[in-house]
Design an enzyme around this catalytic site. Structure first.
Site, PDB file in Angstrom:
ATOM      1  N   ASP A  37     -15.801 117.881  19.712  1.00  0.00           N
ATOM      2  CA  ASP A  37     -17.243 117.689  19.526  1.00  0.00           C
ATOM      3  C   ASP A  37     -17.992 118.912  20.054  1.00  0.00           C
ATOM      4  OD1 ASP A  37     -18.872 114.731  19.004  1.00  0.00           O
ATOM      5  OD2 ASP A  37     -20.049 116.471  19.620  1.00  0.00           O
ATOM      6  N   ASN A  90     -14.893 114.011  10.624  1.00  0.00           N
ATOM      7  CA  ASN A  90     -15.995 113.058  10.778  1.00  0.00           C
ATOM      8  C   ASN A  90     -17.309 113.697  11.219  1.00  0.00           C
ATOM      9  OD1 ASN A  90     -17.207 110.284  11.699  1.00  0.00           O
ATOM     10  ND2 ASN A  90     -17.150 111.545  13.549  1.00  0.00           N
ATOM     11  N   TYR A 167     -28.293 117.255   2.599  1.00  0.00           N
ATOM     12  CA  TYR A 167     -27.288 116.271   3.044  1.00  0.00           C
ATOM     13  C   TYR A 167     -26.544 115.712   1.825  1.00  0.00           C
ATOM     14  CZ  TYR A 167     -25.365 112.331   5.772  1.00  0.00           C
ATOM     15  OH  TYR A 167     -24.535 111.423   6.395  1.00  0.00           O
ATOM     16  N   LYS A 171     -22.532 116.123   1.167  1.00  0.00           N
ATOM     17  CA  LYS A 171     -21.653 114.949   1.103  1.00  0.00           C
ATOM     18  C   LYS A 171     -21.026 114.804  -0.292  1.00  0.00           C
ATOM     19  CE  LYS A 171     -21.966 113.542   5.361  1.00  0.00           C
ATOM     20  NZ  LYS A 171     -20.795 113.667   6.247  1.00  0.00           N
ATOM     21  N   ILE A 200     -25.089 102.956   9.050  1.00  0.00           N
ATOM     22  CA  ILE A 200     -24.344 102.632  10.260  1.00  0.00           C
ATOM     23  C   ILE A 200     -25.244 102.909  11.463  1.00  0.00           C
ATOM     24  CG2 ILE A 200     -22.202 103.007  11.558  1.00  0.00           C
ATOM     25  CD1 ILE A 200     -21.729 102.171   8.628  1.00  0.00           C
ATOM     26  N   THR A 202     -25.936 104.368  14.346  1.00  0.00           N
ATOM     27  CA  THR A 202     -25.533 105.442  15.265  1.00  0.00           C
ATOM     28  C   THR A 202     -26.730 106.383  15.413  1.00  0.00           C
ATOM     29  OG1 THR A 202     -24.825 106.964  13.537  1.00  0.00           O
ATOM     30  CG2 THR A 202     -23.169 105.383  14.327  1.00  0.00           C
TER      31      THR A 202
HETATM   32  N1  LIG Z   1     -24.746 106.718  10.508  1.00  0.00           N
HETATM   33  C1  LIG Z   1     -24.849 106.580   9.198  1.00  0.00           C
HETATM   34  O1  LIG Z   1     -25.651 105.784   8.708  1.00  0.00           O
HETATM   35  C2  LIG Z   1     -23.975 107.407   8.286  1.00  0.00           C
HETATM   36  C3  LIG Z   1     -23.975 107.092   6.922  1.00  0.00           C
HETATM   37  C4  LIG Z   1     -23.165 107.820   6.072  1.00  0.00           C
HETATM   38  C5  LIG Z   1     -22.366 108.837   6.555  1.00  0.00           C
HETATM   39  N2  LIG Z   1     -22.402 109.133   7.892  1.00  0.00           N
HETATM   40  C6  LIG Z   1     -21.520 110.198   8.351  1.00  0.00           C
HETATM   41  O2  LIG Z   1     -20.642 109.691   9.331  1.00  0.00           O
HETATM   42  C7  LIG Z   1     -20.205 110.749  10.186  1.00  0.00           C
HETATM   43  C8  LIG Z   1     -20.324 110.325  11.638  1.00  0.00           C
HETATM   44  O3  LIG Z   1     -21.678 110.168  11.976  1.00  0.00           O
HETATM   45  P1  LIG Z   1     -22.198 109.045  13.001  1.00  0.00           P
HETATM   46  O4  LIG Z   1     -22.932 108.061  12.208  1.00  0.00           O
HETATM   47  O5  LIG Z   1     -21.094 108.595  13.858  1.00  0.00           O
HETATM   48  O6  LIG Z   1     -23.271 109.892  13.815  1.00  0.00           O
HETATM   49  P2  LIG Z   1     -23.384 110.320  15.354  1.00  0.00           P
HETATM   50  O7  LIG Z   1     -24.616 111.127  15.442  1.00  0.00           O
HETATM   51  O8  LIG Z   1     -23.235 109.116  16.225  1.00  0.00           O
HETATM   52  O9  LIG Z   1     -22.096 111.240  15.584  1.00  0.00           O
HETATM   53  C9  LIG Z   1     -21.964 112.514  15.040  1.00  0.00           C
HETATM   54  C10 LIG Z   1     -21.143 113.353  16.006  1.00  0.00           C
HETATM   55  O10 LIG Z   1     -20.919 114.633  15.395  1.00  0.00           O
HETATM   56  C11 LIG Z   1     -21.139 115.618  16.378  1.00  0.00           C
HETATM   57  N3  LIG Z   1     -21.494 116.876  15.746  1.00  0.00           N
HETATM   58  C12 LIG Z   1     -22.666 117.224  15.165  1.00  0.00           C
HETATM   59  N4  LIG Z   1     -22.624 118.498  14.754  1.00  0.00           N
HETATM   60  C13 LIG Z   1     -21.387 118.954  15.070  1.00  0.00           C
HETATM   61  C14 LIG Z   1     -20.733 120.198  14.920  1.00  0.00           C
HETATM   62  N5  LIG Z   1     -21.368 121.230  14.364  1.00  0.00           N
HETATM   63  N6  LIG Z   1     -19.469 120.307  15.357  1.00  0.00           N
HETATM   64  C15 LIG Z   1     -18.835 119.265  15.960  1.00  0.00           C
HETATM   65  N7  LIG Z   1     -19.414 118.087  16.149  1.00  0.00           N
HETATM   66  C16 LIG Z   1     -20.674 117.925  15.710  1.00  0.00           C
HETATM   67  C17 LIG Z   1     -22.258 115.076  17.261  1.00  0.00           C
HETATM   68  O11 LIG Z   1     -22.304 115.730  18.512  1.00  0.00           O
HETATM   69  C18 LIG Z   1     -21.862 113.612  17.340  1.00  0.00           C
HETATM   70  O12 LIG Z   1     -20.984 113.389  18.413  1.00  0.00           O
HETATM   71  C19 LIG Z   1     -21.058 111.962   9.806  1.00  0.00           C
HETATM   72  O13 LIG Z   1     -20.306 112.810   8.963  1.00  0.00           O
HETATM   73  C20 LIG Z   1     -22.196 111.355   9.037  1.00  0.00           C
HETATM   74  O14 LIG Z   1     -22.784 112.257   8.136  1.00  0.00           O
HETATM   75  C21 LIG Z   1     -23.186 108.449   8.758  1.00  0.00           C
END
Ligand SMILES: NC(=O)c1ccc[n+]([C@@H]2O[C@H](COP(=O)([O-])OP(=O)(O)OC[C@H]3O[C@@H](n4cnc5c(N)ncnc54)[C@H](O)[C@@H]3O)[C@@H](O)[C@H]2O)c1
Length: 260
Positions: A37, A90, A167, A171, A200, A202
């Protein structure tokens, strides 16, 4: 027997949300986990939690858009745990506007979208996935195969309330690339699949005003937001032998949102 016994998994963005939930679940199923991370505080916190629970874990400070740091995270997996079996791409970010568009700070439809937001969004979400694969695949070859799990989004399938062109493009690219990776590396017994999470709960999807939370719930046939664990369970399925004949496939986990 645990589903990931003797397996080593590198999970990017594992300091929070879905990545942290997967780190916990994978570790509980016997995997050694590299928590990668860009956030040193949360990344170390999750790593220490895993170690305290008796799991094998290590933290890699890693910005997935930086080739040197991604290479070092992959190296850490093989140096510390002797191999790499699973790469979970992720890590991601979304410069969400949430009704508060600010030029140069938020994602937007192209005419309003500033280049810095486009560049960072593509660098982390799309280039980060490429870099993970670039350095992890040679390690997987050494052990005769492996698993790559990519993370797209329902944003690549359906337009939501606000258009986020950067975004969505990132994606969409991740999804398309999943198929080329899967087909090209299938003869090497490297499987590659893609998860499309819905809404989700988060930090990435916030801020969570009551109005926003209820509005999203109203669009989800199953009537609730997803939790990080909902996605982690799918990731575990894809990481384990339970999905041994599945590659190049797309898995939507969204409470029915895109079915409407
Ligand atoms: N939360 C949603 O609704 C949702 C929906 C669709 C897709 N996603 C995708 O799911 C994945 C996980 O997201 P999440 O919901 O757990 O969000 P989150 O914000 O809880 O976690 C994302 C993590 O990625 C880390 N991160 C960000 N930029 C980074 C980088 N340059 N290098 C390394 N780490 C980095 C952050 O520090 C964080 O720990 C992401 O790819 C996101 O796009 C999320």
């Amino acid at each position: 027997m645990a589903k990931l016994e003797n397996q080593v998994a590198l999970i990017t963005g594992a300091g929070s949300g879905q990545g942290a939930a997967a780190a916990r679940l994978f570790a509980s199923e016997g995997a050694s986990v590299v928590v990668a991370d860009v956030n040193i505080e949360t990344g170390k916190e999750v790593t220490n939690e895993l170690i305290k629970s008796g799991a094998a874990a290590a933290f890699a400070l890693c910005d997935v858009s930086d080739a040197t740091q991604v290479q070092a995270a992959v190296q850490l997996a093989s140096e510390k745990f002797g191999r790499l079996d699973v790469l979970y791409n992720n890590a991601g970010l979304w410069f969400s506007a949430q009704g508060n568009y600010r030029p140069g700070f938020t994602d937007a439809p192209s005419p309003l979208l500033e280049e810095n937001i486009w560049d960072r969004t593509i660098d982390v979400n799309l280039k980060g996935t490429y870099l993970g694969c670039k350095y992890a695949i040679p390690e997987m070859r050494k052990v005769g195969g492996g698993v790559i799990i990519n993370v797209s989004s329902i944003a690549a399938l359906r337009v939501g309330s606000g258009a986020s062109d950067a975004y969505t493009a990132a994606k969409g690219g991740v999804a398309a690339m999943t198929r080329t990776l899967a087909v090209f590396h299938a003869p090497e017994k490297i499987r590659c699949n893609c998860i499309f999470p819905g809404a989700i709960m988060t930090p990435l999807a916030g801020p969570f005003t009551d109005e926003y939370v209820r509005a999203v719930e109203g669009h989800v046939p199953l009537g609730r937001w997803g939790q990080p664990e909902d996605i982690a369970k799918m990731a575990l399925f894809l990481a384990s032998d339970d999905s041994s004949w599945i590659t190049g496939a797309f898995f939507v986990v969204d409470g029915g949102y895109t079915a409407v």
